[in-house]
Design an enzyme around this catalytic site. Structure first.
Site, PDB file in Angstrom:
ATOM      1  N   CYS A  31      -3.754  -0.818  -2.232  1.00 50.51           N
ATOM      2  CA  CYS A  31      -4.041   0.597  -2.462  1.00 50.51           C
ATOM      3  C   CYS A  31      -4.962   0.755  -3.682  1.00 50.51           C
ATOM      4  CB  CYS A  31      -2.711   1.299  -2.707  1.00 50.51           C
ATOM      5  SG  CYS A  31      -2.839   3.033  -3.115  1.00 50.51           S
ATOM      6  N   ASP A  84       0.859  -1.183   0.000  1.00 50.82           N
ATOM      7  CA  ASP A  84       0.000   0.000   0.000  1.00 50.82           C
ATOM      8  C   ASP A  84       0.893   1.231   0.000  1.00 50.82           C
ATOM      9  OD1 ASP A  84      -2.355   1.591   0.235  1.00 50.82           O
ATOM     10  OD2 ASP A  84      -1.957   1.835   2.374  1.00 50.82           O
ATOM     11  N   SER A  85       0.286   2.363  -0.259  1.00 48.90           N
ATOM     12  CA  SER A  85       1.017   3.632  -0.202  1.00 48.90           C
ATOM     13  C   SER A  85       1.452   3.963   1.224  1.00 48.90           C
ATOM     14  CB  SER A  85       0.110   4.744  -0.720  1.00 48.90           C
ATOM     15  OG  SER A  85      -1.093   4.754   0.033  1.00 48.90           O
ATOM     16  N   GLU A 136      -5.303   9.174   9.156  1.00 52.13           N
ATOM     17  CA  GLU A 136      -3.888   9.085   9.560  1.00 52.13           C
ATOM     18  C   GLU A 136      -3.663   9.789  10.902  1.00 52.13           C
ATOM     19  OE1 GLU A 136      -1.038   7.967   7.601  1.00 52.13           O
ATOM     20  OE2 GLU A 136      -2.407   7.009   6.185  1.00 52.13           O
ATOM     21  N   CYS A 192     -11.184   3.176  -1.099  1.00 49.40           N
ATOM     22  CA  CYS A 192      -9.912   3.662  -0.548  1.00 49.40           C
ATOM     23  C   CYS A 192      -9.592   2.844   0.695  1.00 49.40           C
ATOM     24  CB  CYS A 192     -10.036   5.144  -0.192  1.00 49.40           C
ATOM     25  SG  CYS A 192      -8.586   5.808   0.647  1.00 49.40           S
ATOM     26  N   HIS A 242      -8.397   3.572   3.463  1.00 53.08           N
ATOM     27  CA  HIS A 242      -8.636   4.169   4.782  1.00 53.08           C
ATOM     28  C   HIS A 242     -10.109   4.207   5.195  1.00 53.08           C
ATOM     29  CE1 HIS A 242      -4.578   5.382   3.983  1.00 53.08           C
ATOM     30  NE2 HIS A 242      -4.474   6.081   5.101  1.00 53.08           N
TER      31      HIS A 242
HETATM   32  N1  DGL Z   1      -3.957   3.891  -0.230  1.00 54.52           N
HETATM   33  C1  DGL Z   1      -4.623   4.979  -0.923  1.00 54.52           C
HETATM   34  C2  DGL Z   1      -5.848   4.439  -1.670  1.00 54.52           C
HETATM   35  O1  DGL Z   1      -6.420   3.430  -1.289  1.00 54.52           O
HETATM   36  C3  DGL Z   1      -5.045   6.072   0.033  1.00 54.52           C
HETATM   37  C4  DGL Z   1      -3.893   6.832   0.613  1.00 54.52           C
HETATM   38  C5  DGL Z   1      -3.081   7.563  -0.432  1.00 54.52           C
HETATM   39  O2  DGL Z   1      -3.577   8.510  -1.053  1.00 54.52           O
HETATM   40  O3  DGL Z   1      -1.961   7.156  -0.633  1.00 54.52           O
HETATM   41  O4  DGL Z   1      -6.243   5.016  -2.642  1.00 54.52           O
END
Ligand code: DGL
Length: 261
Positions: A69, A6-7, A148, A180, A182
């Site tokens: 992600c 993931d990011s 976050e 997403c 989160h």
């Molecule tokens: N992991 C990203 C997503 O699911 C969200 C966080 C980011 O923007 O990196 O799109």
């Protein structure tokens, strides 16, 4: 090992769901905390990062990859699938399949980062399967930083969620995809603000079910996966706040190992 990237740490929602459905399988996770967020970056940059993340997981022994992600799933799935021999999974298709199997009105809402929403990928994939469907999307860029920060139930978060969902409220959607990593952490607030009649699709649960079915039907891959119920967590940057966020998502203390990409 099942490799998941993931990011940042939001992808731990996917780890959580996979651990729940496949507790005995070992997981290696990479969170690109040094370069997060991806949701505000260009396609080219996200693709480049996704290759580096996948290379790392392969080096660590991953036999299959889950792109946790949504932004990287939107931009990089095709390129990764072409480049690597091992199975690559993204989080978008399973969520769409679940949405299409449960919607009655074919009026589906999608929320995600700016990058995911402007890629139009959810709309395209839904329309390919169901041309009469109506898809209504809303980019919610402030939700990632709020999660976050651990602001999971603050009044300000409720207010912002309400504002983002307002354009979808009048569209009579019966299904809302959380596009997403989160957003599963804000599911209760989102449900409350969109209304209890709307069925919320949590892509972390949909991908975990998809992986479970895949593993059950792929004896060769199944045999290649280690099964000690152990997970390793790597990040490209580490701070106390990251440790807290990880703990909040997984509801337990984990050891985050810092690696330089
Ligand atoms: N992991 C990203 C997503 O699911 C969200 C966080 C980011 O923007 O990196 O799109």
């Amino acid at each position: 090992m099942i490799g998941i990237f993931d990011s940042g740490l939001g992808g731990l929602t996917v780890v959580r769901a996979v651990m729940k459905q496949l507790p005995e399988y070992d997981i290696v996770y990479f969170g690109d905390t040094a370069r997060t967020p991806y949701g505000t970056k260009s396609r080219k940059t996200v693709i480049g990062y996704s290759f580096e993340n996948t290379d790392f997981l392969v080096r660590m022994g991953a036999k299959m990859i889950i792109i946790a992600c949504n932004t990287a799933s939107s931009f990089a799935t095709h390129q990764l699938s072409e480049a690597y021999k091992l199975p690559i999974f993204e989080v978008i298709t399973p969520a769409i399949e679940k949405a299409l199997s449960t919607t009655r009105k074919y009026k589906i809402g999608v929320i995600g980062t700016r990058a995911t929403i402007s890629s139009n990928i959810y709309e395209q994939k839904i329309m390919e399967q169901h041309p009469e469907a109506h898809v209504y999307s809303s980019a919610c860029p402030l939700l990632v930083p709020l999660v976050e920060e651990g602001w999971l139930s603050k009044p300000e978060t409720r207010m912002i969620v309400k504002k983002y969902l307002l354009p979808l409220k009048g569209k009579q959607i019966d299904t809302l995809i959380l596009g997403c990593t989160h957003y599963p952490l804000l599911k209760d607030i989102i449900q409350h603000k969109i209304g209890k009649r709307v069925n919320i699709i949590d892509s972390s649960i949909s991908i975990a079910s998809r992986i479970k079915t895949y593993i059950q039907n792929s004896p060769e891959i199944e045999a290649s996966l280690s099964k000690n119920g152990q997970s390793k967590f790597y990040v490209s940057d580490i701070t106390d706040q990251f440790k807290l966020t990880a703990q909040k998502i997984l509801k337990k203390t984990i050891h985050l190992e810092h690696v330089i990409q």
